[in-house]
Design an enzyme around this catalytic site. Structure first.
Site: not given
Ligand code: A3P
Length: 317
Positions: A130, A152, A285
């Protein structure tokens, strides 16, 4: 500063006492090092990386601002690289038995010792971060490793972070916490912030050096997953063959890495890593979920910051 963490060296404690510092929305200390805000223990990880990391030209680094789709990008990349091995039924696929963050370590927060870097693949190391790009500049300047950045929608990222932070700390996602996070988000004094510098560093480099830095967008991955995973495969140098496409390998990978599938796996329902529950990485997601939580004033505030900071860069939201 009264710094108790015993993983932080005396030298780093001294450095921290000379840096600008602040508290996050929950009162935890952050400090600004080379323009970016870190928790003290993360700063120690960044320094360890900057001093000791030995890049290899075949390294792949998956980079993101937190809550931008890191978990998904990790899963997709693991699945892309793993397809060269024969997982005839996918029963023994690593993604079925480990969370994507367990397979792809973070350069600055996981102990990236040579032993766990070798865990995934002996020939090619898959790593993540990150950190903003400039924090890696010195360390990577002679390396031709590849970097994939996922970006995003800023509002959705903020909302995702609000829920994640509350889940991790087992607290209610209150409006006052959201307001306090928004405030810090917009003035840049937030973990890994300012977000615009994070975005712009990777964005500009992806334009200057498209062979080594790929800029992906969560919304595009959701809207056109086939095209985007092919783009990722081409960039990494593992394009899909016609035969693979004909027998449905792309669909299989997308299915395997879907939020629905990953979040239903036992390891992601009950597993833990570094004191975090794997399940907290999976929520809705959805694109545009922030609309359900941000007031028009909050949206306006973010829009104004984006407009001001990204002006002239070509990067649009
Ligand atoms: P939301 O909180 O909007 O649902 P990171 O992986 O960078 O921590 O980001 C987390 C975000 O990605 C969360 O968004 C989560 O739900 C979403 N996410 C995790 N796995 C995913 C997948 N396989 N496909 C799409 N979105 C995903």
């Amino acid at each position: 500063a009264n710094i108790k963490d015993d993983k932080i060296s005396e030298e780093t404690k001294k450095l921290i006492s000379s840096l600008p510092s602040h508290t996050d929305s929950q009162g935890k200390n952050i400090c600004q090092y080379q323009g970016c805000w870190y928790y003290y223990n993360t700063l120690q990880g960044v320094l360890n990386f900057q001093r000791g990391f030995q890049p290899q030209d075949t390294d792949i680094i998956l980079a993101s601002y937190p809550k931008s789709g890191t978990t998904w990008l990790k899963a997709l990349t693991v699945a892309l690289l793993e397809r060269s091995k024969s997982h005839s039924s996918y029963d023994d696929h690593p993604l079925l038995y480990d969370n994507p963050h367990g397979i792809v370590p973070f350069l600055e927060t996981d102990q990236c010792s040579s032993s766990n870097l070798a865990k995934f693949s002996a020939s090619r190391r898959l790593l993540s971060t990150h950190m903003p790009l400039h924090a890696m500049h010195e360390t990577l300047k002679h390396s031709s490793c590849k970097i994939v950045y996922v970006c995003r929608d800023v509002k959705d990222t903020l909302i995702s972070w609000w829920f994640f932070g509350c889940a991790v700390h087992k607290i209610e996602p209150t409006r006052s916490l959201l307001e306090s996070m928004l405030e810090r988000f917009c003035n840049g004094t937030i973990f890994y912030g300012p977000f615009w510098e994070h975005l712009l560093g990777y964005w500009r480099r992806s334009l200057e050096d498209p062979k080594h830095v790929l800029f992906m967008r969560y919304e595009e991955m959701k809207a056109e997953p086939h095209e985007q995973i092919k783009r990722l495969a081409d960039f990494l140098g593992f394009p899909f063959t016609k035969q693979e496409e004909d027998i449905g390998v792309v669909d299989k990978i997308l299915d395997l890495c879907s939020l629905r599938n990953l979040s239903s796996l036992e390891v992601n329902k009950t597993g833990k890593r570094n004191n975090l529950n794997n399940k907290d990485y999976f929520r809705k997601g959805e694109v545009g979920d922030s609309k359900n939580y941000l007031t028009p004033e909050m949206e306006k505030k973010i829009d104004m910051i984006i407009q001001e900071k990204l002006q002239g860069s070509g990067l649009k939201f």
